[in-house]
Write a protein that holds these residues in place. Structure first.
Motif, short mmCIF file in Angstrom:
data_model
loop_
_atom_site.label_atom_id
_atom_site.label_comp_id
_atom_site.label_asym_id
_atom_site.label_seq_id
_atom_site.Cartn_x
_atom_site.Cartn_y
_atom_site.Cartn_z
N ARG A 206 2.70 5.61 -3.42
CA ARG A 206 3.33 6.94 -3.54
C ARG A 206 4.56 6.93 -4.44
O ARG A 206 5.00 7.98 -4.90
CB ARG A 206 3.70 7.46 -2.15
CG ARG A 206 2.49 7.73 -1.25
CD ARG A 206 2.90 8.48 0.01
NE ARG A 206 3.71 7.64 0.89
CZ ARG A 206 3.21 6.85 1.85
NH1 ARG A 206 1.90 6.80 2.04
NH2 ARG A 206 4.00 6.13 2.61
N GLN B 9 0.83 -1.20 0.00
CA GLN B 9 0.00 0.00 0.00
C GLN B 9 0.86 1.25 0.00
O GLN B 9 0.55 2.23 -0.68
CB GLN B 9 -0.93 0.01 1.21
CG GLN B 9 -1.97 1.12 1.17
CD GLN B 9 -2.85 1.05 -0.07
OE1 GLN B 9 -3.37 0.00 -0.42
NE2 GLN B 9 -3.00 2.17 -0.76
N ASN B 10 1.97 1.23 0.75
CA ASN B 10 2.87 2.39 0.77
C ASN B 10 3.53 2.63 -0.58
O ASN B 10 3.96 3.75 -0.88
CB ASN B 10 3.96 2.19 1.83
CG ASN B 10 3.42 2.32 3.25
OD1 ASN B 10 2.36 2.89 3.46
ND2 ASN B 10 4.15 1.79 4.22
N THR C 239 -10.23 1.81 -3.64
CA THR C 239 -10.47 3.18 -3.16
C THR C 239 -11.73 3.29 -2.31
O THR C 239 -11.93 4.31 -1.64
CB THR C 239 -10.59 4.17 -4.32
OG1 THR C 239 -11.80 3.90 -5.05
CG2 THR C 239 -9.39 4.07 -5.27
N SER D 173 -3.26 5.76 -5.77
CA SER D 173 -2.79 6.81 -4.86
C SER D 173 -3.97 7.63 -4.34
O SER D 173 -5.12 7.52 -4.80
CB SER D 173 -1.82 7.72 -5.59
OG SER D 173 -2.49 8.42 -6.64
N ASP D 174 -3.67 8.52 -3.40
CA ASP D 174 -4.69 9.42 -2.85
C ASP D 174 -5.24 10.35 -3.92
O ASP D 174 -6.41 10.77 -3.85
CB ASP D 174 -4.10 10.24 -1.71
CG ASP D 174 -3.81 9.39 -0.47
OD1 ASP D 174 -4.42 8.30 -0.35
OD2 ASP D 174 -2.97 9.80 0.35
N GLU D 175 -4.42 10.68 -4.93
CA GLU D 175 -4.90 11.54 -6.02
C GLU D 175 -6.04 10.88 -6.78
O GLU D 175 -6.98 11.54 -7.22
CB GLU D 175 -3.75 11.85 -6.98
CG GLU D 175 -2.62 12.64 -6.35
CD GLU D 175 -1.30 12.42 -7.09
OE1 GLU D 175 -0.89 13.33 -7.82
OE2 GLU D 175 -0.73 11.34 -6.93
N ARG E 24 -8.16 8.63 -5.51
CA ARG E 24 -9.32 8.67 -4.61
C ARG E 24 -9.98 10.06 -4.63
O ARG E 24 -11.21 10.19 -4.68
CB ARG E 24 -8.91 8.33 -3.18
CG ARG E 24 -8.49 6.89 -2.97
CD ARG E 24 -8.06 6.64 -1.54
NE ARG E 24 -7.75 5.23 -1.33
CZ ARG E 24 -6.59 4.67 -1.66
NH1 ARG E 24 -5.63 5.41 -2.20
NH2 ARG E 24 -6.40 3.38 -1.45
N GLN E 25 -9.16 11.09 -4.60
CA GLN E 25 -9.69 12.45 -4.58
C GLN E 25 -10.44 12.77 -5.87
O GLN E 25 -11.52 13.37 -5.83
CB GLN E 25 -8.55 13.45 -4.38
CG GLN E 25 -9.01 14.90 -4.28
CD GLN E 25 -7.86 15.85 -4.02
OE1 GLN E 25 -6.78 15.44 -3.62
NE2 GLN E 25 -8.09 17.13 -4.25
#
Length: 598
Positions: A479, A475-476, A563, A531-533, A535-536
């Motif tokens: 990035r 998961q890490n 996500t 990544s978080d991008e 999800r956003q």
């Protein structure tokens, strides 16, 4: 009305007749005229005799996705005449070999027929049967040069480059080109209303296929070991890697090869060799396709759990089972993300074209060693085997490989102890050693349960501790993967999401949809886990159209699973018939969803 540098044509021949050389000559000549161009090869999975087509799209705006609409058809295979005639756009042209009469049933009133007696011309100019067949293809290239306005001087330069050391072949090619060119000039309006004019839009571009680019990327990324079992459409990647190694990985003084390439007995053995070489410290990889990934699953699980780096290229083709080996698809997204049994989740990288195939190939070795795990690079047949116009490949000479947490002999000597699976830094990635470096670095592990010290265990807590740590490092890794490509459009309230080779079709579709008043934000994912991008982006839109090439909406499923995005936010737009995706498929899919919602 004339259409300059904005049309598509298709060449229909039989496999094994040598048409590839003529088609490549045509495409390269257009490219050297400075005109954006792309080619798609549609070929059978047998060796010789079945129909094959080559599609060339010219587009001054730089759109490179496949188009299903053809302004000109070169119909040279009687077995496909009916199909080829039907595919010509109304008002278009059909070039055929008029050495034999064309059946009246094949004639359309809205198509202009251009008969060139190619066989007769070549029979009179050449002696051998094989030479006549081969030169017939070059003759139609000459006819197209006249009809479309291809610069004959550029063609001459290309043939001279190719046959500079074979004057007899050069003379034959020149003769064949002149036969077709002169006949077309004497009998038809030349050029046609669809034609070419020089531009200056390719000076910083190259023509290259994804398999060759990925093979070169492996060399730049430091790979010295390649193991594989031949399979369409990935075999040419290893052929490319071999060619580059023969040129750049041979010691100039000793003449010794500084690489190892092994053809295994099957794909399972191939990935086993890669894992063994990687464990020993080499950068190793294997190229394959979906059926090969299926066979590799046992060893993939071993590498995941024992935490051995490995790079696996999946040049996707249609399935299931043997499927259609020479057609393209994105049907392995779920297979690679969760390959092998039990709780596995793998790092995946998704190039969109040969340029990214080169860049991501090199990057994949850093990621595999940094996170000590298998890494999948997923392209497809369209990216891998077709010629793409992409920006020139670049490289940063200051690059140094990221080997991750590999302890040297000095570090091991200074250490009080070494435990292979102990997470010292809290990032989920343990330290590793290479065999033979130092006695302190020796350890024993296997595919069965082990604890953080590397010892065998069947203790529930110890097993779960290791499995959770491995999951944390994967998961890490999100990035460290290539970031998604995101394009925002003012006023857009909906999103379009895609992966890999769908990119070109989506970019063209976005422009055309905007002309109809449909404005969409855009995101192309390039790595898994997301990544978080990612999800956003999904959270910002109530509707996200997910464009992909498989029946079961695998990208949509991955987005939902990884996500947590509700399925109601993900509308599926799919095309999975085996051809590269066109803007037409994206536009019709999006509009159908909007009409249904309305």
């Amino acid at each position: 009305m004339d259409r300059v540098n904005d049309f598509a044509f298709k060449i229909a021949t039989a496999n094994g007749t040598g048409s590839a050389s003529a088609n490549g000559l045509i495409m390269q000549a257009i490219f050297r005229m400075g005109i954006p161009v792309t080619g798609k090869n549609v070929f059978p999975s047998n060796i010789q005799g079945l129909p094959t087509w080559y599609e060339i799209r010219v587009n001054k705006h730089g759109y490179t996705a496949r188009t299903p609409h053809f302004d000109l058809m070169v119909a040279l295979n009687a077995a496909t005449y009916a199909k080829d005639v039907a595919e010509v756009r109304a008002g278009g042209w059909l070039l055929f070999d008029s050495s034999w009469p064309l059946d009246e049933k094949l004639k359309r009133p809205d198509v202009t027929y251009l008969g060139v007696p190619l066989a007769e011309l070549c029979n009179g100019a050449f002696k051998g049967v094989r030479e006549r067949i081969l030169m017939k293809n070059i003759a139609y290239a000459g006819a197209l040069a006249a009809l479309l306005g291809i610069d004959t001087e550029v063609i001459r330069q290309l043939t001279q480059e190719k046959f500079a050391k074979k004057p007899a072949l050069l003379a034959s090619n020149d003769t064949a080109i002149a036969l077709g060119y002169n006949y077309a000039k004497d009998h038809f309006q030349c050029p046609l209303p669809i034609h070419l004019e020089r531009m200056d839009e390719t000076k910083d571009k190259i023509l290259i296929d994804g398999n060759t680019a990925a093979g070169l990327g492996c060399v730049y990324g430091g790979a010295t070991v390649g193991a594989w079992y031949p399979i369409t459409p990935s075999t040419s990647m290893m052929e490319g890697f071999k060619g580059f190694c023969q040129k750049y990985r041979v010691d100039k003084e000793t003449k010794k090869h500084r690489y190892a390439i092994i053809q295994a007995e099957d794909e399972l053995a191939a990935v086993g060799m890669v894992i063994g070489a990687s464990w020993a410290g080499a950068r190793a990889f294997t190229p394959t396709s979906g059926p090969g990934i299926s066979l590799m699953n046992e060893f993939i699980g071993l590498a995941y759990y024992s935490e051995v780096p490995a790079v696996i290229f999946d040049v996707q083709r249609t399935g299931p089972s043997t499927g259609m080996p020479t057609r393209t698809q994105q049907g392995d997204l779920m297979l690679c993300a969760y390959a092998s049994h039990g709780d596995t989740r793998h790092i995946c990288i998704y190039p969109a074209d040969p340029k990214e195939a080169f860049e991501f190939a090199a990057k994949s070795f850093d990621i595999a060693e940094r996170f000590q795990t298998p890494v999948f690079v997923l392209t497809d047949l369209d990216i891998g085997m077709n010629d793409w116009m992409v920006p020139k490949l670049t490289w940063d000479d200051s690059y140094r490989p990221d080997r991750g947490k590999v302890l040297s002999a000095e570090e091991l000597e200074a250490a009080k102890s070494f435990y292979r699976y102990l997470d010292i830094d809290g990032d989920g990635v343990p330290q590793r050693s290479l065999p033979g470096v130092h006695p302190k670095g020796a350890y024993f592990t296997r595919g069965s349960g082990h604890n953080k010290f590397g010892a065998y265990t069947e203790d529930s807590d110890e097993y779960q501790e290791v499995l959770d740590r491995v999951n944390r490092k994967i998961q890490n890794a999100a990035r460290a993967l290539p970031a998604p490509v995101i394009r925002k459009t003012p006023g857009a309230k909906m999103g379009l999401v895609t992966v890999g080779g769908c990119h070109a079709a989506c970019m063209e579709a976005l422009d055309l949809l905007a002309k109809d008043g449909i404005h969409l934000d855009y995101m192309r994912v390039r790595g898994f886990p997301f990544s978080d991008e990612v999800r956003q982006f999904l959270a910002e839109h109530d509707t996200n159209f997910v464009v992909e090439q498989n029946r079961d909406a695998q990208l949509r499923s991955l987005l939902m699973l990884d996500t947590g995005t509700p399925l109601t936010k993900l509308e599926s737009v799919r095309y999975y018939a085996g051809f590269p995706m066109s803007a037409h498929h994206v536009i019709s899919g999006v509009k159908a969803k909007l009409e249904k919602a309305a």
